[in-house]
Design a protein around this motif. Structure first.
Motif, PDB file in Angstrom:
ATOM      1  N   LYS A  28       9.841 -44.775  35.138  1.00 51.53           N
ATOM      2  CA  LYS A  28       9.236 -44.576  36.565  1.00 51.53           C
ATOM      3  C   LYS A  28       8.773 -43.514  36.909  1.00 51.53           C
ATOM      4  N   TYR A  29       9.494 -42.280  36.426  1.00 51.22           N
ATOM      5  CA  TYR A  29       9.169 -41.040  36.552  1.00 51.22           C
ATOM      6  C   TYR A  29       8.378 -40.415  35.268  1.00 51.22           C
ATOM      7  N   ILE A  30       7.501 -39.428  35.410  1.00 46.37           N
ATOM      8  CA  ILE A  30       6.738 -38.961  34.168  1.00 46.37           C
ATOM      9  C   ILE A  30       6.693 -37.466  34.341  1.00 46.37           C
ATOM     10  N   ASN A  31       7.146 -36.640  33.227  1.00 47.47           N
ATOM     11  CA  ASN A  31       6.903 -35.284  33.390  1.00 47.47           C
ATOM     12  C   ASN A  31       5.506 -34.915  32.406  1.00 47.47           C
ATOM     13  N   LEU A  32       4.500 -34.590  33.214  1.00 40.99           N
ATOM     14  CA  LEU A  32       3.301 -34.007  32.275  1.00 40.99           C
ATOM     15  C   LEU A  32       3.385 -32.561  32.071  1.00 40.99           C
ATOM     16  N   LEU A  63       9.257 -37.940  28.912  1.00 37.54           N
ATOM     17  CA  LEU A  63       8.995 -36.734  28.923  1.00 37.54           C
ATOM     18  C   LEU A  63       7.635 -36.466  28.290  1.00 37.54           C
ATOM     19  N   CYS A  64       6.542 -35.845  28.714  1.00 33.44           N
ATOM     20  CA  CYS A  64       5.216 -36.237  28.162  1.00 33.44           C
ATOM     21  C   CYS A  64       4.756 -34.504  27.877  1.00 33.44           C
ATOM     22  N   VAL A  65       4.177 -34.182  26.611  1.00 34.73           N
ATOM     23  CA  VAL A  65       3.788 -32.941  26.365  1.00 34.73           C
ATOM     24  C   VAL A  65       2.447 -33.036  25.732  1.00 34.73           C
ATOM     25  N   SER A 118      13.784 -26.997  25.516  1.00 33.65           N
ATOM     26  CA  SER A 118      14.339 -26.714  26.935  1.00 33.65           C
ATOM     27  C   SER A 118      14.190 -27.897  27.593  1.00 33.65           C
ATOM     28  N   MET A 119      13.043 -28.518  27.409  1.00 38.23           N
ATOM     29  CA  MET A 119      12.668 -29.588  28.420  1.00 38.23           C
ATOM     30  C   MET A 119      13.758 -30.930  28.070  1.00 38.23           C
ATOM     31  N   ILE A 120      13.960 -31.101  26.650  1.00 38.51           N
ATOM     32  CA  ILE A 120      14.917 -32.083  26.339  1.00 38.51           C
ATOM     33  C   ILE A 120      16.258 -31.784  26.636  1.00 38.51           C
TER      34      ILE A 120
END
Length: 285
Positions: A110-114, A22-24, A48-50
């Protein structure tokens, strides 16, 4: 005299590899009127993302682009528990796109949320976006907030996918499919009055194996396979967003989609009554 070998050489294990990073990217360089509520906005974004990733193996990485010391301290104090297994990176302002590029190299999932730092997430955002990622083939990006203006791009890969899989894929194209309220919320978030705003682009959504998805994505929030998206994130001298890579991704044959149900929302710089209403609605899910 040397004291011997670095103890990290003695088979010290790394933390488990997370399923999703989870990347902000944050930016609050001063306490001007524009940034007056910024910490509240960022806190709502990250919280909310977490929440949507609760119970799933994840890591939190915050890339701070030149914010004030007080702002960085607030981030560190607020998310100390999560950052024990993640990272707060303090950087000069290199722009959001360059920060995303660096995050792809740092993240281990493996997945990244930008994510920009002014996005509100629904409680089921990760499940819904991951469902599209696992259902449609060759997906590079899944977003949660379709916006009419994004259809100005030629999303060739989506149209080619529908054409090659006739009978399996339903493609629906027309004007004003995206709910009017969603468009109004987007207008408010960028300081634009929704009165007089009319969609100018034809909108397209697909249905494949029973799952609907809008045939576009947006840089404000992107769930991506890390290794797929990384080659497309090239350096730029522009501190403002740089999203010509959407065309490159499409030409390479990858799909860029958004959840048919809105699972992410651009807040802007103010948490106003409309945002509070949506938060209450989503928390009831």
């Amino acid at each position: 005299m040397r004291d011997g070998r670095n103890p990290n050489h003695y088979n010290v294990p790394c933390p488990p590899v997370p399923g999703v990073s989870l990347c902000v990217v944050t930016h609050c360089p001063d306490d001007s009127f524009y940034h007056a509520q910024h910490f509240q906005v960022v806190r709502l974004c990250i919280d909310s993302m977490i929440r949507g990733a609760s119970g799933k193996a994840s890591e939190l990485i915050i890339w701070d682009n030149g914010s004030t010391r007080d702002f960085r301290d607030m981030l560190r104090n607020r998310y100390s528990d999560y950052l024990s297994g993640g990272t707060l990176i303090e950087s000069p302002n290199i722009g959001p796109h360059n920060a995303r590029r660096a995050l792809c190299a740092i993240a281990r999932g493996k997945y990244i949320n930008l994510s920009d730092d002014d996005i509100l997430y629904s409680p089921d955002w990760l499940d819904k976006q991951y469902q599209i990622m696992q259902t449609y083939p060759n997906v590079a990006v899944v977003s949660g907030s379709p916006i009419n203006i994004a259809f100005r791009r030629n999303w060739t890969s989506a149209h080619e996918f529908a054409a090659k899989n006739k009978g399996e894929v339903t493609k629906v194209t027309g004007f004003s499919f995206i709910p009017e309220q969603w468009e109004s919320d987007w207008c408010y978030s960028i300081g634009k009055k929704p009165e007089g705003h009319k969609p100018t682009q034809q909108e397209t959504y697909l249905e494949y194996k029973g799952i609907k998805a809008w045939a576009q994505a947006h840089h404000m929030q992107m769930l991506c396979p890390r290794d797929t998206i990384a080659p497309f994130l090239k350096p730029t001298k522009n501190l403002v967003d740089f999203w010509d890579i959407a065309d490159e991704i499409s030409k390479a044959g990858y799909l860029q989609l958004s959840t048919f149900e809105r699972t992410a929302l651009h807040i802007g710089n103010v948490i106003d009554p409309s945002i509070e209403r949506i938060v209450r609605e989503w928390q009831k899910r």
